[in-house]
Design a protein around this motif. Structure first.
Motif, mmCIF file in Angstrom:
data_model
loop_
_atom_site.group_PDB
_atom_site.id
_atom_site.type_symbol
_atom_site.label_atom_id
_atom_site.label_comp_id
_atom_site.label_asym_id
_atom_site.label_seq_id
_atom_site.Cartn_x
_atom_site.Cartn_y
_atom_site.Cartn_z
ATOM 1 N N SER A 157 70.917 51.606 23.009
ATOM 2 C CA SER A 157 72.156 51.453 23.487
ATOM 3 C C SER A 157 73.165 50.110 22.709
ATOM 4 O O SER A 157 72.300 48.637 22.285
ATOM 5 N N PRO A 182 66.567 53.839 25.610
ATOM 6 C CA PRO A 182 67.580 53.967 25.907
ATOM 7 C C PRO A 182 68.226 56.029 26.160
ATOM 8 O O PRO A 182 68.929 56.043 26.781
ATOM 9 N N LEU A 238 66.876 56.935 28.974
ATOM 10 C CA LEU A 238 67.765 56.593 30.172
ATOM 11 C C LEU A 238 69.015 57.546 30.472
ATOM 12 O O LEU A 238 69.689 57.668 31.625
ATOM 13 N N TYR A 239 70.161 57.756 29.391
ATOM 14 C CA TYR A 239 70.947 58.153 29.259
ATOM 15 C C TYR A 239 70.918 59.935 29.571
ATOM 16 O O TYR A 239 71.650 60.049 30.324
ATOM 17 N N TRP A 280 76.319 54.295 29.308
ATOM 18 C CA TRP A 280 75.579 53.040 28.133
ATOM 19 C C TRP A 280 75.329 51.846 29.234
ATOM 20 O O TRP A 280 74.015 51.081 29.140
ATOM 21 N N VAL A 306 72.688 51.813 31.650
ATOM 22 C CA VAL A 306 71.288 52.288 31.075
ATOM 23 C C VAL A 306 71.073 50.836 30.677
ATOM 24 O O VAL A 306 69.762 50.325 30.633
ATOM 25 N N ARG A 324 67.449 49.362 32.146
ATOM 26 C CA ARG A 324 66.822 48.275 30.969
ATOM 27 C C ARG A 324 66.574 46.861 31.255
ATOM 28 O O ARG A 324 65.181 46.006 31.196
#
Length: 191
Positions: free
Chosen positions: A62, A109, A112-113, A137, A140, A144
Motif C-alpha cells: 500500500s 494490502p 483488502l484491495y 488504496w 485500504v 489497516r
C-alpha cells in the motif's frame, strides 16, 4: 552584511524544517494491473451495476501506509462511501469487525484491495469501477490503521464524532495475515 545574512539563513533553515510530509493531491503511482482481469465475487454493487472485470492489485504493498494525510483521507472516504454502515466504524455490525487481525480473506494490502474492488460472496459489494483506484488504496491504508497495521505516527488520532474504540494510533500493532493463511481460517471456523 552579517546582520542581513544571519536572519536570511535562519529563515531558510526554519522554512526547510517545516515540511512535515508531502501532500499529493493526484495519484503518485497506481498499484493496479495493466488490464481488467479480476472477476467480481459479488453481484452486489452500489448504484448502477457495472459488467465486466476489475483491475487486480499489481503488488502486495500500500503506497499510503506511511502518509498520514492519505490515511486521514481514507478515513473521510470510509465514512463518505458509508463503509461504517455495515462495519460500524470498524467494530463490526452487519459486516465483520476491522479492528483485529482475524480476517477471512486476509488483512494484507492486496487482499483488502481485492475485497473492496471485487467484493466477497454473501455480503461485501463490489466497488470496482465505482470508486477510483487511488481512493480505494487510501481506504485500504485507513482500514489497516484500524487494525493496528500502521505506525502510530501515521494513523489518525481522533475524529469529531462518536467512535467505539481507542484511536487508531493507540491500538496495538497486528500482523497482516495473507489470504490462505491457516491461522486466519482456523479462527474463522471457531466463530
Amino acid at each position: 552584511m552579517n546582520r542581513i545574512a544571519l536572519p536570511l539563513l535562519l529563515a531558510a533553515v526554519l522554512l526547510a524544517g517545516c515540511e512535515r510530509e508531502e501532500r499529493h493531491f493526484e495519484a503518485e503511482r497506481l498499484n493496479t494491473g495493466p488490464n481488467e482481469s479480476a472477476v467480481r465475487n459479488s453481484v452486489n454493487q452500489p448504484g448502477m451495476a457495472l459488467s465486466g472485470f476489475v483491475k487486480p492489485p499489481a503488488a502486495n504493498i500500500s503506497m499510503y501506509d506511511d502518509n498520514a494525510f492519505a490515511v486521514n483521507e481514507g478515513k473521510r472516504l470510509y465514512r463518505w462511501y458509508n463503509c461504517n454502515g455495515c462495519h460500524a466504524n470498524g467494530g463490526g455490525s452487519y459486516g465483520p469487525s476491522l479492528m483485529d487481525s482475524e480476517w477471512r480473506y486476509g488483512s494484507d494490502p492486496a487482499s483488502l484491495y481485492e475485497t473492496i474492488t471485487q467484493g466477497r460472496p454473501n455480503g461485501m459489494p463490489s466497488f470496482g469501477g465505482h470508486i477510483p483506484e487511488d481512493q480505494v488504496w487510501k481506504i485500504v491504508a485507513y482500514v489497516r490503521s484500524m487494525g493496528g497495521g500502521l505506525r502510530s505516527d501515521v494513523a489518525p488520532s481522533r475524529s469529531d464524532s462518536l467512535y467505539p474504540g481507542k484511536p487508531e494510533n493507540f491500538r496495538s500493532p497486528q500482523p497482516a495475515i495473507q489470504k490462505g493463511d491457516s491461522r486466519a481460517e482456523q479462527s474463522m471456523e471457531v466463530r
